[in-house]
Design a protein around this motif. Structure first.
Motif, short mmCIF file in Angstrom:
data_model
loop_
_atom_site.label_atom_id
_atom_site.label_comp_id
_atom_site.label_asym_id
_atom_site.label_seq_id
_atom_site.Cartn_x
_atom_site.Cartn_y
_atom_site.Cartn_z
N PHE A 138 33.68 47.40 40.42
CA PHE A 138 34.95 48.11 40.32
C PHE A 138 36.01 47.42 41.16
CE2 PHE A 138 37.87 51.34 41.97
CZ PHE A 138 38.38 51.81 40.77
N ALA A 139 35.68 47.01 42.38
CA ALA A 139 36.64 46.33 43.24
C ALA A 139 37.07 45.00 42.63
CB ALA A 139 36.04 46.11 44.63
N LEU A 140 36.14 44.27 42.03
CA LEU A 140 36.48 43.01 41.37
C LEU A 140 37.43 43.26 40.19
CD1 LEU A 140 36.02 39.94 41.06
CD2 LEU A 140 34.12 40.52 39.54
N GLY A 141 37.17 44.30 39.41
CA GLY A 141 38.05 44.64 38.31
C GLY A 141 39.45 45.02 38.78
N MET A 142 39.54 45.75 39.89
CA MET A 142 40.85 46.11 40.43
C MET A 142 41.58 44.86 40.93
SD MET A 142 41.47 49.21 39.92
CE MET A 142 42.92 49.35 40.91
N PHE A 143 40.85 43.93 41.51
CA PHE A 143 41.45 42.69 41.99
C PHE A 143 42.04 41.90 40.81
CE2 PHE A 143 40.97 38.14 43.01
CZ PHE A 143 41.84 38.07 44.10
N VAL A 144 41.29 41.79 39.72
CA VAL A 144 41.76 41.08 38.54
C VAL A 144 43.00 41.79 37.98
CG1 VAL A 144 41.18 40.49 36.14
CG2 VAL A 144 39.53 40.08 37.97
N VAL A 197 48.99 41.97 37.24
CA VAL A 197 50.29 42.64 37.41
C VAL A 197 51.24 41.75 38.20
CG1 VAL A 197 51.43 44.59 38.53
CG2 VAL A 197 49.39 44.97 37.16
N ILE A 198 50.76 41.13 39.26
CA ILE A 198 51.61 40.25 40.07
C ILE A 198 52.10 39.07 39.24
CG2 ILE A 198 51.58 38.63 42.02
CD1 ILE A 198 49.74 40.67 43.45
N LEU A 199 51.20 38.45 38.48
CA LEU A 199 51.60 37.32 37.63
C LEU A 199 52.60 37.75 36.56
CD1 LEU A 199 48.20 35.45 37.19
CD2 LEU A 199 50.15 34.81 38.64
N ALA A 200 52.43 38.93 36.00
CA ALA A 200 53.36 39.42 34.98
C ALA A 200 54.75 39.64 35.57
CB ALA A 200 52.84 40.71 34.35
N PHE A 201 54.83 40.20 36.77
CA PHE A 201 56.13 40.43 37.39
C PHE A 201 56.78 39.12 37.82
CE2 PHE A 201 54.96 44.94 37.90
CZ PHE A 201 56.14 45.49 37.44
N ARG A 202 55.99 38.16 38.23
CA ARG A 202 56.56 36.88 38.66
C ARG A 202 57.10 36.07 37.48
NH1 ARG A 202 52.87 34.13 43.32
NH2 ARG A 202 53.65 35.39 45.03
N SER A 203 56.42 36.12 36.34
CA SER A 203 56.83 35.28 35.22
C SER A 203 58.09 35.81 34.54
CB SER A 203 55.71 35.17 34.20
OG SER A 203 55.54 36.38 33.52
N LYS A 204 58.31 37.13 34.58
CA LYS A 204 59.48 37.77 33.95
C LYS A 204 59.64 37.38 32.49
CE LYS A 204 62.05 38.14 38.26
NZ LYS A 204 61.70 39.45 38.64
N GLU A 205 58.54 37.11 31.81
CA GLU A 205 58.57 36.75 30.40
C GLU A 205 58.72 38.01 29.55
OE1 GLU A 205 55.54 34.81 27.13
OE2 GLU A 205 55.25 34.38 29.25
#
Length: 95
Positions: free
Chosen positions: A34-40, A45-53
């Motif tokens: 579960f912790a690994l899934g939350m990390f992924v 989410v961080i990559l999606a917000f950074r890319s702003k695509e």
């Protein structure tokens, strides 16, 4: 944890009998997965917000022709002046 409760494991004890060890191991591994899934998820989410695509109007491609994908993204306010006609297509039965 469900099976530990069904086995009448006492709660809030500092030390448990060895009979509960296998289910504690399963519970521990489940917590790690579960912790690994939350990390992924958080990394995604961080990559999606950074890319702003911006997402395309129909990210599923030409095959997605249901009603919700006929509009632009984001859909306009009061998107349909009149109710759209929905044609019920016959479903193909498996051979």
């Amino acid at each position: 944890m469900h099976f530990l409760g069904l086995s009448h494991m006492p709660r809030r004890y500092a030390d448990y009998p060895d009979a509960f060890a296998p289910w504690h191991l399963v519970s521990t591994w489940g917590g790690h997965i579960f912790a690994l899934g939350m990390f992924v998820f958080v990394i995604g989410v961080i990559l999606a917000f950074r890319s702003k695509e911006q997402a395309a109007d129909n990210p599923w491609g030409e095959g997605a022709t249901t009603l919700e994908w006929t509009l632009s993204s984001p859909p306009p306010f009061h998107q349909f002046e009149t109710l759209p006609r929905i044609i019920d297509e016959p479903r193909h039965s498996p051979p």
